[in-house]
Design a protein around this motif. Structure first.
Motif, PDB file in Angstrom:
ATOM      1  N   LYS A 109      -1.899   4.869  10.487  1.00 28.37           N
ATOM      2  CA  LYS A 109      -2.069   4.564  11.426  1.00 28.37           C
ATOM      3  C   LYS A 109      -1.424   4.909  12.228  1.00 28.37           C
ATOM      4  O   LYS A 109      -2.044   4.816  13.773  1.00 28.37           O
ATOM      5  CB  LYS A 109      -2.394   2.827  11.361  1.00 28.37           C
ATOM      6  N   ASP A 110      -0.412   4.549  12.205  1.00 31.67           N
ATOM      7  CA  ASP A 110       0.660   4.271  13.975  1.00 31.67           C
ATOM      8  C   ASP A 110       1.196   6.038  14.515  1.00 31.67           C
ATOM      9  O   ASP A 110       2.181   6.591  14.510  1.00 31.67           O
ATOM     10  CB  ASP A 110       2.000   3.976  13.659  1.00 31.67           C
ATOM     11  N   ARG A 146       1.421   9.963  15.091  1.00 28.21           N
ATOM     12  CA  ARG A 146       0.722  10.211  16.905  1.00 28.21           C
ATOM     13  C   ARG A 146       0.268  12.093  16.442  1.00 28.21           C
ATOM     14  O   ARG A 146       0.202  12.577  16.082  1.00 28.21           O
ATOM     15  CB  ARG A 146       1.890  10.733  17.225  1.00 28.21           C
ATOM     16  N   GLU A 171      -1.844  14.869  17.030  1.00 32.21           N
ATOM     17  CA  GLU A 171      -2.441  16.377  17.528  1.00 32.21           C
ATOM     18  C   GLU A 171      -3.253  17.456  17.614  1.00 32.21           C
ATOM     19  O   GLU A 171      -3.485  17.217  16.200  1.00 32.21           O
ATOM     20  CB  GLU A 171      -0.742  16.838  18.414  1.00 32.21           C
ATOM     21  N   LYS A 182       2.438  10.980   8.975  1.00 34.16           N
ATOM     22  CA  LYS A 182       2.993  10.334   7.651  1.00 34.16           C
ATOM     23  C   LYS A 182       1.450   9.590   7.326  1.00 34.16           C
ATOM     24  O   LYS A 182       0.746  10.190   8.314  1.00 34.16           O
ATOM     25  CB  LYS A 182       3.478   8.976   8.196  1.00 34.16           C
ATOM     26  N   PHE A 183       1.782   9.842   6.294  1.00 32.39           N
ATOM     27  CA  PHE A 183      -0.018   9.483   5.585  1.00 32.39           C
ATOM     28  C   PHE A 183       0.454   8.290   4.967  1.00 32.39           C
ATOM     29  O   PHE A 183       1.301   7.583   4.097  1.00 32.39           O
ATOM     30  CB  PHE A 183      -0.472  10.610   4.285  1.00 32.39           C
ATOM     31  N   GLN A 196       2.415  10.548  -3.589  1.00 34.39           N
ATOM     32  CA  GLN A 196       2.385   9.631  -2.541  1.00 34.39           C
ATOM     33  C   GLN A 196       2.160   8.522  -3.261  1.00 34.39           C
ATOM     34  O   GLN A 196       2.170   6.783  -3.726  1.00 34.39           O
ATOM     35  CB  GLN A 196       3.665   9.647  -1.324  1.00 34.39           C
ATOM     36  N   THR A 223       2.005   4.083  -4.899  1.00 33.56           N
ATOM     37  CA  THR A 223       1.957   3.111  -3.894  1.00 33.56           C
ATOM     38  C   THR A 223       0.986   2.356  -4.884  1.00 33.56           C
ATOM     39  O   THR A 223       1.565   1.408  -5.650  1.00 33.56           O
ATOM     40  CB  THR A 223       1.438   3.183  -2.928  1.00 33.56           C
ATOM     41  N   VAL A 270      -4.762  -7.501   0.239  1.00 39.38           N
ATOM     42  CA  VAL A 270      -4.309  -6.849  -0.609  1.00 39.38           C
ATOM     43  C   VAL A 270      -3.197  -7.142  -0.431  1.00 39.38           C
ATOM     44  O   VAL A 270      -1.878  -7.324   0.591  1.00 39.38           O
ATOM     45  CB  VAL A 270      -4.704  -5.818   0.486  1.00 39.38           C
ATOM     46  N   ARG A 271      -2.536  -7.180  -1.787  1.00 36.91           N
ATOM     47  CA  ARG A 271      -1.164  -7.326  -2.525  1.00 36.91           C
ATOM     48  C   ARG A 271       0.080  -6.077  -1.927  1.00 36.91           C
ATOM     49  O   ARG A 271      -0.066  -4.758  -1.667  1.00 36.91           O
ATOM     50  CB  ARG A 271      -1.088  -7.423  -3.946  1.00 36.91           C
ATOM     51  N   TYR A 272       1.313  -6.574  -1.784  1.00 38.33           N
ATOM     52  CA  TYR A 272       2.423  -5.413  -1.640  1.00 38.33           C
ATOM     53  C   TYR A 272       2.457  -5.127  -3.135  1.00 38.33           C
ATOM     54  O   TYR A 272       2.299  -6.138  -4.116  1.00 38.33           O
ATOM     55  CB  TYR A 272       3.811  -5.906  -1.631  1.00 38.33           C
ATOM     56  N   GLU A 299       9.825   9.812  -4.293  1.00 45.10           N
ATOM     57  CA  GLU A 299       8.372   9.620  -4.051  1.00 45.10           C
ATOM     58  C   GLU A 299       8.533   7.718  -4.136  1.00 45.10           C
ATOM     59  O   GLU A 299       7.799   7.276  -2.910  1.00 45.10           O
ATOM     60  CB  GLU A 299       7.755  10.130  -5.418  1.00 45.10           C
ATOM     61  N   ALA A 316       7.840   5.406  -1.455  1.00 42.90           N
ATOM     62  CA  ALA A 316       6.334   4.352  -1.888  1.00 42.90           C
ATOM     63  C   ALA A 316       7.177   3.357  -1.397  1.00 42.90           C
ATOM     64  O   ALA A 316       5.937   1.481  -0.585  1.00 42.90           O
ATOM     65  CB  ALA A 316       6.083   4.671  -2.784  1.00 42.90           C
ATOM     66  N   VAL A 350       5.916   0.434   1.886  1.00 39.64           N
ATOM     67  CA  VAL A 350       5.421  -1.770   1.475  1.00 39.64           C
ATOM     68  C   VAL A 350       6.439  -2.441   2.155  1.00 39.64           C
ATOM     69  O   VAL A 350       5.936  -2.693   2.857  1.00 39.64           O
ATOM     70  CB  VAL A 350       5.111  -1.210   0.099  1.00 39.64           C
ATOM     71  N   ARG A 410       5.427  -1.959   5.597  1.00 43.11           N
ATOM     72  CA  ARG A 410       4.154  -2.610   6.120  1.00 43.11           C
ATOM     73  C   ARG A 410       4.629  -4.567   6.039  1.00 43.11           C
ATOM     74  O   ARG A 410       4.028  -5.058   6.475  1.00 43.11           O
ATOM     75  CB  ARG A 410       3.720  -2.819   4.906  1.00 43.11           C
ATOM     76  N   THR A 412       7.388 -11.686  -2.266  1.00 42.93           N
ATOM     77  CA  THR A 412       6.159 -10.403  -2.267  1.00 42.93           C
ATOM     78  C   THR A 412       6.110  -9.643  -3.156  1.00 42.93           C
ATOM     79  O   THR A 412       6.044  -9.225  -3.705  1.00 42.93           O
ATOM     80  CB  THR A 412       6.785 -10.142  -0.921  1.00 42.93           C
ATOM     81  N   PHE A 413       8.289  -9.236  -3.383  1.00 42.36           N
ATOM     82  CA  PHE A 413       8.543  -8.256  -3.382  1.00 42.36           C
ATOM     83  C   PHE A 413       9.126  -8.535  -5.398  1.00 42.36           C
ATOM     84  O   PHE A 413       9.692  -7.424  -5.709  1.00 42.36           O
ATOM     85  CB  PHE A 413       9.507  -7.366  -3.770  1.00 42.36           C
TER      86      PHE A 413
END
Lengths: 258, 405
Positions: free
Chosen positions: A13-14, A16, A18, A32-33, A69, A73, A185-187, B6, B10, B14, B17, B47-48
């Motif tokens: 979301k952050d 930039r 183009e 970044k994705f 990646q 997550t 949403v959990r971390y 990876e 990740a 997190v 965030r 949290t972690f």
């Protein structure tokens, strides 16, 4: 219960953004994705079912190598295993192509529920969910804001216009396309992430799931993307804060908005 | 190791965030208000799942003690992944708030670390778990108004035997991180047996609870940066400590080497802090160089600005590579020599100071304003050349390593 969660990796979301040189998509190099936000809520909803009882949560995504990646997550957050499908012919896939791939993945196993996000942050079509349900010949609900699973069915609340909700009872198997904000949403925990690399991540080519480039060839292609040109008609107010406020109220009244 | 894996990437995402959601919105209050960092630290641990991990670590420490295999520190190979995750956690938080990391590191690294390294099993059972899980906050008190770099030579705090198996402690400690709020304090002093000359006296350390009679603490001191890390003064006047508060329950347990081990660990953690600060400065500067237009073009098109950005990137790469080496050495079970840890700390601290001061310069007038984050990072960075051993002391340690033998 066996649950499939479909994830998409989208530009952060952050990031930039183009426009790329051919004018049909953004430049993806060097940005970044992250997991599509809607899909985070879908995954969380699935993980809550897992927390509440016996359930296996499988996450699936389509994309180049970078998407693993996001799968890590998801595994770190608690998903049990991941499926990654990629073929260069999918680079310009349209919603139907994506839905066909996900359907082929889903057909390999008998999922009781397929979760996906309502739409993706980058292309906003909101089509993959319903198309996937159609290909799997299962019922679906979009814009899901609440789920209540009981006795082989799910009571679902769907968001309509103007704050109205629609409630329906859906038998399993079914597909639910989730709205954002329906849960917290959990971390992924540190331990979860460290264990994620030990969880299975299956990489599949199109041929592994009985498809080929022709089967997923896009019927829809993007002609161009562009930033809307600056238009006329903006009225810049000047003066002190009080003066601007007075002028603004005058304008609002003039337009009949007050 | 040549890149983050990876999983590490990740974890980085997190943590970022978490920082965006929990630290960034409270930064003003943490830096300039009255919000101590401890609840944020606890939320981070919750949290972690780090509380659970710390409990498991504590159980390993105690189990090792039962086997009589000595301290945890002499442990093991294969800890690289955990070290990498720790570095990521530190650097991601330091992108916004190096103060929190300082408060956290002093409590769990230095204070708990000192008891883990040299304490008896009973002492570990009593104090280590609550410190590792952040249920209690720790302070490690070595510096005094008259003793900084010459920590032991000029140390005036004393312990005298009370003739009944216990000790009477006196002294003033300053610049003590977490001092104003700590629940558990490790107090380092010299044994005054009435006959030994000050320079030859044994170094002892005691664990004190915050409510110990005779212990007074100042309010947080005002300082140049690192405002989110409360720093204070501790004063001990005829404080009575029993023999079971003496770390190791032996006058020979801690000594100068006990503190030195702690310094080595501290120096590696600081390198991870530097990565976060430099990474954030570079990100802010690149973005500003693209947006800020002067003389009709973005300032990033001027070579003098490009030079600053390029140097920042070189510093970022070097610091990251130092961390990769640290992680590899941890994994191999060898760890870094004291001289090497000092060299890493010296480079990282100086590079970070240069990056942050250049970041302020790149932002010009805006950079001098508190509204732009480079101002805070620049003030915060300065302490890295001072605490955990000044640059000058790092140089001495490196040179000693070279000239030895």
């Amino acid at each position: 219960m066996k649950i499939l969660v479909c994830l998409k990796q989208v530009p952060h979301k952050d990031a930039r953004l183009e426009i790329g040189s051919d004018g049909t998509w953004i430049k993806e190099d060097g940005i970044k994705f992250e997991i599509n936000d809607y899909d985070n809520y879908a995954l969380e909803e699935a993980l809550r079912l897992k927390d509440a009882g016996e359930a296996e949560v499988v996450v699936a995504t389509i994309g180049p190598d970078r998407v693993t990646q996001s799968l890590r997550t998801a595994l770190g957050m608690g998903a049990d295993r991941a499926i990654h499908v990629w073929d260069d012919s999918l680079a310009n896939a349209d919603s139907l192509g994506i839905a066909k791939v996900l359907a082929a993945v889903a057909k390999e196993e008998n999922f009781d529920v397929v979760f996906c996000g309502l739409m993706s942050d980058d292309s906003n079509y909101a089509m993959v969910g319903p198309m996937l349900a159609q290909l799997l010949d299962i019922p679906h609900v979009t814009a899901v804001v609440k789920t209540d699973f009981e006795n082989g069915a799910v009571k679902v609340e769907k968001e309509l216009e103007g704050g109205t909700l629609e409630v329906s009872q859906v038998p399993l198997p079914c597909l639910l396309a989730v709205q954002t904000g329906i849960n917290e949403v959990r971390y992924a925990s540190l331990k979860g992430i460290m264990q994620a690399k030990k969880k299975p991540l299956d990489k599949k080519a199109l041929s592994d799931i009985g498809l080929d480039g022709a089967a997923v060839a896009p019927k829809l292609s993007i002609e161009k993307i562009y930033t809307p040109p600056k238009g006329e008609g903006a009225n810049l107010l000047s003066g002190s804060a009080d003066e601007i406020a007075t002028q603004m109220v005058g304008k609002i009244k003039e337009l009949g908005l007050l | 190791m040549i890149a983050w894996t990876e999983e590490q990437e990740a974890f980085k995402d997190v943590v970022r965030r978490f920082v965006d959601a929990e630290i960034v919105p409270n930064l003003e209050q943490l830096e300039h208000g009255d919000l101590p960092p401890y609840d944020t630290m606890r939320k981070l641990y919750d949290t972690f799942g780090m509380k659970e991990m710390m409990k498991a670590r504590y159980e390993r420490i105690i189990a090792k003690d039962s086997e009589g295999a000595g301290s945890e520190r002499k442990a093991t190979t294969g800890g690289g992944d955990m070290m990498a995750m720790q570095c990521i956690l530190i650097s991601e938080i330091c992108r916004y708030c190096p103060g929190i990391v300082t408060a956290l590191g002093v409590s769990t690294g230095l204070t708990a670390g000192a008891i883990i390294a040299r304490g008896t099993r009973a002492q570990k059972e009593k104090w280590v778990l609550p410190l590792l899980t952040l249920e209690k906050i720790g302070a490690w008190a070595i510096t005094e108004p008259g003793s900084g770099s010459d920590a032991f030579g000029s140390m005036r705090s004393t312990a005298k035997r009370d003739g009944d198996g216990g000790y009477i402690l006196n002294g003033t400690k300053t610049f003590i991180t977490n001092g104003p709020y700590a629940d558990t304090i490790v107090f380092i002093c010299k044994l005054d047996d009435g006959s030994t000359e000050p320079q030859d006296r044994k170094i002892l350390s005691f664990v004190l609870d915050k409510d110990t009679p005779g212990l007074t603490r100042s309010k947080p001191l005002r300082k140049m940066g690192l405002h989110s890390s409360p720093t204070g003064e501790l004063s001990l006047q005829d404080v009575h400590a029993s023999a079971d508060q003496l770390i190791g329950e032996s006058e020979d347990a801690y000594g100068r080497s006990g503190a030195k081990e702690t310094f080595g660990t501290e120096r590696s953690g600081v390198v991870a802090m530097c990565l976060g600060i430099v990474d954030r400065c570079l990100e802010l500067c690149v973005s500003y160089a693209k947006e800020r237009v002067q003389f009709g073009k973005p300032i990033g098109e001027f070579q003098l600005i490009q030079l600053k950005l390029a140097k920042m990137e070189v510093a970022r790469m070097n610091i990251q590579n130092l961390l990769f080496r640290l992680i590899e050495l941890t994994n191999a079970g060898t760890g870094m020599s004291f001289a090497e840890a000092s060299a890493c700390k010296l480079y990282a601290a100086q590079a970070t100071m240069e990056v942050t001061i250049e970041a302020v310069q790149l932002f010009g007038g805006n950079g001098y304003m508190a509204e732009y984050q480079v101002e805070q990072l620049c003030r915060d960075a300065k302490v890295i050349q001072i605490y955990a051993g000044t640059d000058e002391l790092q140089i001495t340690a490196i040179a000693k390593g070279l000239l030895r033998g």
